[in-house]
Motif scaffolding. Structure first.
Motif, mmCIF file in Angstrom:
data_model
loop_
_atom_site.group_PDB
_atom_site.id
_atom_site.type_symbol
_atom_site.label_atom_id
_atom_site.label_comp_id
_atom_site.label_asym_id
_atom_site.label_seq_id
_atom_site.Cartn_x
_atom_site.Cartn_y
_atom_site.Cartn_z
ATOM 1 N N GLU A 262 37.089 44.547 23.719
ATOM 2 C CA GLU A 262 35.703 44.950 23.993
ATOM 3 C C GLU A 262 35.607 45.818 25.240
ATOM 4 N N ILE A 263 36.352 45.464 26.256
ATOM 5 C CA ILE A 263 36.295 46.232 27.506
ATOM 6 C C ILE A 263 36.839 47.638 27.307
ATOM 7 N N LEU A 264 37.958 47.754 26.586
ATOM 8 C CA LEU A 264 38.504 49.078 26.308
ATOM 9 C C LEU A 264 37.541 49.899 25.469
ATOM 10 N N SER A 265 36.992 49.289 24.418
ATOM 11 C CA SER A 265 36.077 50.008 23.536
ATOM 12 C C SER A 265 34.840 50.487 24.282
ATOM 13 N N VAL B 118 39.402 41.444 45.479
ATOM 14 C CA VAL B 118 40.227 42.076 46.506
ATOM 15 C C VAL B 118 40.617 43.489 46.084
ATOM 16 N N TRP B 119 41.073 43.640 44.851
ATOM 17 C CA TRP B 119 41.497 44.964 44.396
ATOM 18 C C TRP B 119 40.327 45.917 44.215
ATOM 19 N N ALA B 120 39.152 45.384 43.855
ATOM 20 C CA ALA B 120 37.962 46.232 43.790
ATOM 21 C C ALA B 120 37.613 46.761 45.178
ATOM 22 N N LEU B 121 37.761 45.910 46.190
ATOM 23 C CA LEU B 121 37.521 46.344 47.569
ATOM 24 C C LEU B 121 38.564 47.381 47.995
ATOM 25 N N ILE B 122 39.808 47.171 47.596
ATOM 26 C CA ILE B 122 40.861 48.141 47.910
ATOM 27 C C ILE B 122 40.541 49.492 47.272
ATOM 28 N N SER B 123 40.074 49.476 46.039
ATOM 29 C CA SER B 123 39.691 50.726 45.358
ATOM 30 C C SER B 123 38.580 51.439 46.116
ATOM 31 N N TRP B 124 37.599 50.669 46.567
ATOM 32 C CA TRP B 124 36.481 51.250 47.327
ATOM 33 C C TRP B 124 36.988 51.869 48.631
ATOM 34 N N ILE B 125 37.870 51.158 49.335
ATOM 35 C CA ILE B 125 38.418 51.673 50.594
ATOM 36 C C ILE B 125 39.224 52.943 50.345
ATOM 37 N N CYS B 126 40.038 52.946 49.289
ATOM 38 C CA CYS B 126 40.840 54.137 48.964
ATOM 39 C C CYS B 126 39.943 55.336 48.690
ATOM 40 N N MET B 127 38.843 55.111 47.977
ATOM 41 C CA MET B 127 37.933 56.203 47.670
ATOM 42 C C MET B 127 37.247 56.708 48.931
ATOM 43 N N ALA B 128 36.814 55.795 49.774
ATOM 44 C CA ALA B 128 36.149 56.195 51.017
ATOM 45 C C ALA B 128 37.106 56.955 51.934
ATOM 46 N N LEU C 63 43.971 50.583 37.276
ATOM 47 C CA LEU C 63 44.787 49.375 37.248
ATOM 48 C C LEU C 63 43.987 48.155 37.685
ATOM 49 N N THR C 64 43.058 48.361 38.610
ATOM 50 C CA THR C 64 42.218 47.254 39.066
ATOM 51 C C THR C 64 41.359 46.702 37.942
ATOM 52 N N PHE C 65 40.679 47.588 37.214
ATOM 53 C CA PHE C 65 39.682 47.128 36.248
ATOM 54 C C PHE C 65 40.211 46.946 34.838
ATOM 55 N N PHE C 66 41.428 47.439 34.566
ATOM 56 C CA PHE C 66 42.006 47.239 33.236
ATOM 57 C C PHE C 66 43.309 46.448 33.280
ATOM 58 N N LYS D 238 39.195 36.213 35.519
ATOM 59 C CA LYS D 238 40.178 36.447 34.466
ATOM 60 C C LYS D 238 39.482 36.746 33.142
ATOM 61 N N GLY D 239 39.959 37.776 32.437
ATOM 62 C CA GLY D 239 39.424 38.109 31.129
ATOM 63 C C GLY D 239 39.808 37.062 30.113
ATOM 64 N N ILE D 240 39.059 36.965 29.028
ATOM 65 C CA ILE D 240 39.316 35.997 27.969
ATOM 66 C C ILE D 240 39.831 36.771 26.767
ATOM 67 N N ILE D 241 41.079 36.578 26.382
ATOM 68 C CA ILE D 241 41.685 37.357 25.315
ATOM 69 C C ILE D 241 41.644 36.574 24.013
#
Length: 272
Positions: free
Chosen positions: A70-73, A216-226, A255-258, A269-272
């Motif tokens: 669902e997330i990919l779609s 944590v990784w979402a915050l890292i992504s935000w810092i990298c973008m800034a 990589l963070t969101f997928f 954690k995603g539910i597969i």
């Protein structure tokens, strides 16, 4: 029966995306122009894809953001929507926007390998803040993908075929400037995504932030973008160095969101 209809609509949409993207890239690389069939075929694929998501939503009773399928779609859908809007609006860089197609192809190939079945919908997901949070995240990733398309064009111009195919586009400096405008839009929506996610977490789990892997990784992504936006102006980077930074930021965000939600044992954690 409804799921069979959903999958038929979905595969039809993905097939049209693949046809439009591959044909569009071929025409660009061989004849240095945009195929007249590209835009209408992508719209047709988008309509089939929208119908597939609608059928699934009605059948299962929840939005397409629980399983990896669902997330990919839903992210392919949002990427294509943003791509269509940008393709329509930014006519001078349409050739560069075609560089998003390889990302579409990769995600579609991944989608074909996942399980389309129904899963458990957590009670914590029954909140409007989840929809707001997810919506901001999709705009953020879509805007950064458009920046990546422009950045890839700058790098491909290092090759003889790339210089020939993209000869009609604006100079590298102009493409880089537009890429960073998209990145700035992405930073705004990434910020809104984090804020709305914190509000959702407070409703769902009784805390705004818990330092789980995805947070944590979402915050890292935000810092990298800034930091990338800051470096663009503070260090006066060349278009090519800027392009590499944009691609690196997108890689971290992707990589963070997928990836992280489906390997972490945390509450995200995603539910597969």
């Amino acid at each position: 029966m409804d799921q069979q209809l959903e999958l038929l609509l979905l595969w039809s949409g993905l097939g049209l995306y693949a046809l439009a993207g591959s044909w569009g890239l071929a025409v660009l690389l061989l004849f240095r122009r945009i195929s007249a069939l590209l835009f209408p075929t992508m719209i047709a694929g988008f309509l089939f894809h929208t119908a597939a998501i609608t059928v699934r939503w009605v059948e299962f009773g929840y939005g397409p953001f629980v399983t990896i399928f669902e997330i990919l779609s839903s992210n392919i859908w949002s990427f294509v929507l943003i791509w269509l809007l940008c393709f329509y609006r930014f006519t001078r860089v349409r050739q560069a926007l075609l560089m998003a197609c390889p990302v579409f192809f990769m995600m579609m190939g991944w989608l074909l390998l996942t399980n389309p079945g129904k899963t458990f919908f957590p009670s914590t997901y029954y909140t409007v803040w989840l929809y707001i949070h997810v919506g901001f995240g999709k705009v953020f990733l879509g805007a950064v993908l458009m920046a990546v398309s422009l950045s890839l064009t700058v790098l491909l111009r290092l090759l003889a075929r790339g210089r020939w195919a993209f000869q009609a586009l604006p100079a590298d400096e102009a493409l880089s400037e537009l890429a960073f405008r998209f990145l700035a839009v992405g930073l705004v929506f990434d910020t809104l995504m984090l804020i709305s996610g914190a509000i959702w977490a407070q409703d769902a789990w009784g805390r705004y932030w818990s330092w789980d892997s995805l947070e944590v990784w979402a915050l890292i992504s935000w810092i990298c973008m800034a930091l990338t936006l800051h470096a663009r102006f503070a260090l006066e980077l060349t278009p090519r160095k800027s392009a590499l930074l944009v691609i690196a930021v997108f890689s971290v965000a992707f990589l963070t969101f997928f990836g992280i939600p489906f390997i972490s044992q945390s509450a995200h954690k995603g539910i597969i």
